[in-house]
Design an enzyme around this catalytic site. Structure first.
Site, mmCIF file in Angstrom:
data_model
loop_
_atom_site.group_PDB
_atom_site.id
_atom_site.type_symbol
_atom_site.label_atom_id
_atom_site.label_comp_id
_atom_site.label_asym_id
_atom_site.label_seq_id
_atom_site.Cartn_x
_atom_site.Cartn_y
_atom_site.Cartn_z
ATOM 1 N N TYR A 142 0.861 -1.180 0.000
ATOM 2 C CA TYR A 142 0.000 0.000 0.000
ATOM 3 C C TYR A 142 0.894 1.226 0.000
ATOM 4 O O TYR A 142 1.908 1.262 0.695
ATOM 5 C CB TYR A 142 -0.894 0.011 1.248
ATOM 6 C CG TYR A 142 -1.744 1.257 1.394
ATOM 7 C CD1 TYR A 142 -2.836 1.473 0.553
ATOM 8 C CD2 TYR A 142 -1.460 2.213 2.365
ATOM 9 C CE1 TYR A 142 -3.624 2.616 0.695
ATOM 10 C CE2 TYR A 142 -2.243 3.355 2.511
ATOM 11 C CZ TYR A 142 -3.321 3.549 1.668
ATOM 12 O OH TYR A 142 -4.096 4.680 1.810
ATOM 13 N N ASP A 237 9.347 2.676 -0.168
ATOM 14 C CA ASP A 237 8.303 3.346 0.600
ATOM 15 C C ASP A 237 8.449 2.915 2.055
ATOM 16 O O ASP A 237 8.008 1.834 2.450
ATOM 17 C CB ASP A 237 6.918 3.004 0.046
ATOM 18 C CG ASP A 237 5.802 3.732 0.796
ATOM 19 O OD1 ASP A 237 6.108 4.402 1.810
ATOM 20 O OD2 ASP A 237 4.637 3.626 0.373
ATOM 21 N N LYS A 265 4.305 8.743 9.086
ATOM 22 C CA LYS A 265 4.104 8.096 10.395
ATOM 23 C C LYS A 265 5.153 8.526 11.434
ATOM 24 O O LYS A 265 5.068 9.644 11.925
ATOM 25 C CB LYS A 265 3.983 6.585 10.205
ATOM 26 C CG LYS A 265 2.798 6.275 9.248
ATOM 27 C CD LYS A 265 2.296 4.859 9.227
ATOM 28 C CE LYS A 265 0.993 4.782 8.445
ATOM 29 N NZ LYS A 265 1.073 4.237 7.110
#
Ligand SMILES: *Cc1c(COP(=O)(O)O)cnc(C)c1O
Length: 422
Positions: A142, A237, A265
């Protein structure tokens, strides 16, 4: 009706599905989402004042726990100075210097407001730098909700893709290639056919959004080598894994240097921050240094920069990672001993998979072939016992520096009970 039932009914009238990000709505586990009002250390507090032991940790950012004092003080200090300037300022400089001094492949970095934005921008840089159009991604990873990333492989022809969301421009479908994880032959095939057109391959070096699917190091190295050979950029990523599995993320842990890397995050310590960075030659493509446009009114917000800085300063010496690794190992051992449960883990990121004795899962295909017990009832039994996991079978769990061996013991004990009485 519980307080949360009441609030959720109201929320659904004024926001789609009653939430502002889908997984929060409990669709994956059934029932009403519990409304939370605050957090402290390893605990979150619900709207009825119950303290609940949290293993979701806001989906990863809170590596130091809820309400970490130094992060709180830094954010409050920034608010007192002025919370938005819209000018050049020293706070993002400090964070950028801190990161570039410690991560050799991040020679230059641009701050944005989310992981999605970081990915979207890195893809644009890759296209700008190579003059190529195609992006290669992987089923089971994702990368946020940019159009080019909401694409999965189709069920029909090899190479067919289909949208993962309504509302995508059909032209977008042709710009993204999708390969399975953990499959060198598929990689070879896609590069053999399209190598000269691929601007970048983007991968989560630790896929952690459809369960946790750790990749073999040889596979990741194979991908890196194919990118180099064909002149495609490698984008790691690290929105979840960055500053989470180690200060230098998976790239540092595995010894794989990306051309570009994306963060989110942990980098903002729980405030809205994303970042993309990498080799100077590519980052110099970005406006105003170069022709690839990317901007943001609130980018590098001083409060978020201060919180990020206060977070990374507590992580840089590696002690927190060592502590989290030993706690993670204990969690893996204790949960792994429960009948009917398999645990996949790297450092403080863990995934309880409700199936017994399965081999390491590394791709979506590995998951589909194995029957798993329903997660919803287990989730709700844990919540009733005062323990919060992310509300989906395919979300991972996170440990923080505020978690202790006793907390892990509580989770294991309640998980064993929940699994024993379905
Ligand atoms: C969470 C996540 C994103 C998206 O970040 P947002 O801040 O939610 O936009 C992108 N990539 C990975 C690997 C993620 O885990």
């Amino acid at each position: 009706m519980s307080t949360s039932d009441d609030l959720f009914a109201r929320a659904k009238r004024v926001s789609p599905g009653g939430v502002h990000s889908p997984v929060r709505a409990f669709k994956g586990v059934g029932g009403t989402p519990r409304f939370m009002t605050g957090g402290n250390g390893a605990y979150i507090r619900d709207v009825d004042g119950r303290e609940i032991l949290d293993f979701c940790m806001a989906f990863g950012p809170l590596i130091l726990g809820h309400g970490n004092r130094a992060v709180r003080d830094a954010a409050v200090g920034a608010i007192d100075r002025g919370w938005s300037l819209g000018t050049a300022e020293p706070y993002s400089l400090q964070l950028a210097e801190y990161i570039t001094a410690r991560i050799p492949w991040v020679q230059s970095v641009r701050f944005v407001n989310s992981g999605t934005e970081a990915v979207m921008s890195a893809l644009r840089v890759a296209r700008g730098a190579t003059g190529r159009d195609l992006i290669l991604k992987f089923d089971g990873c994702y990368h946020g909700h940019a159009d080019a990333m909401l694409i999965r492989s189709g069920s029909g022809l090899a190479e067919a893709t289909e949208p993962d969301s309504a509302g995508l421009n059909k032209a977008t479908l042709g710009g993204t290639l999708v390969a399975p994880l953990n499959d060198e032959a598929a990689l070879e095939a896609v590069f053999a056919r399209h190598g000269g057109e691929i601007a970048a391959a983007i991968i989560e070096p630790l896929p952690a959004n459809y369960g946790l699917l750790p990749q073999r190091l040889e596979y990741l190295k194979h991908l890196a080598a194919l990118c180099r050979k064909h002149g495609a950029l490698l984008i790691l990523d690290e929105v979840i894994s960055g500053f989470r599995v180690g200060f230098q993320g998976c790239a540092g842990l595995f010894g794989i240097e990306p051309d570009l890397v994306t963060y989110g995050k942990v980098i903002g310590g729980g405030f809205p921050v994303g970042a993309y960075g990498g080799k100077r030659e590519y980052m110099e493509m970005v406006a105003p240094a170069g022709p690839v446009y990317q901007a943001g009114t609130l980018s590098a917000n001083p409060v978020a920069m201060a919180a990020g800085m206060a977070t990374l300063e507590q992580l840089a010496d590696g002690k927190v990672y060592a502590q989290l690794e030993s706690l993670g190992a204990e969690l893996e051992m204790k949960l792994g001993a429960i009948p009917g449960l398999t645990v996949q883990r790297l450092g403080s990121v863990f995934w309880p998979y409700l199936a017994a004795g399965v081999a390491p899962l590394r791709s979506l295909g590995d998951m589909k072939s194995k029957p798993a017990a329903p997660f919803g009832p287990v989730f709700h039994k844990l919540l009733d016992a005062g323990i919060y996991l992310a509300p989906s079978a395919f979300e991972v769990g996170f440990l923080s520096a505020a978690h202790t061996s006793a907390h892990v013991g509580l989770l294991a004990g309640q998980m064993r009970r929940a699994m024993a009485s379905p």
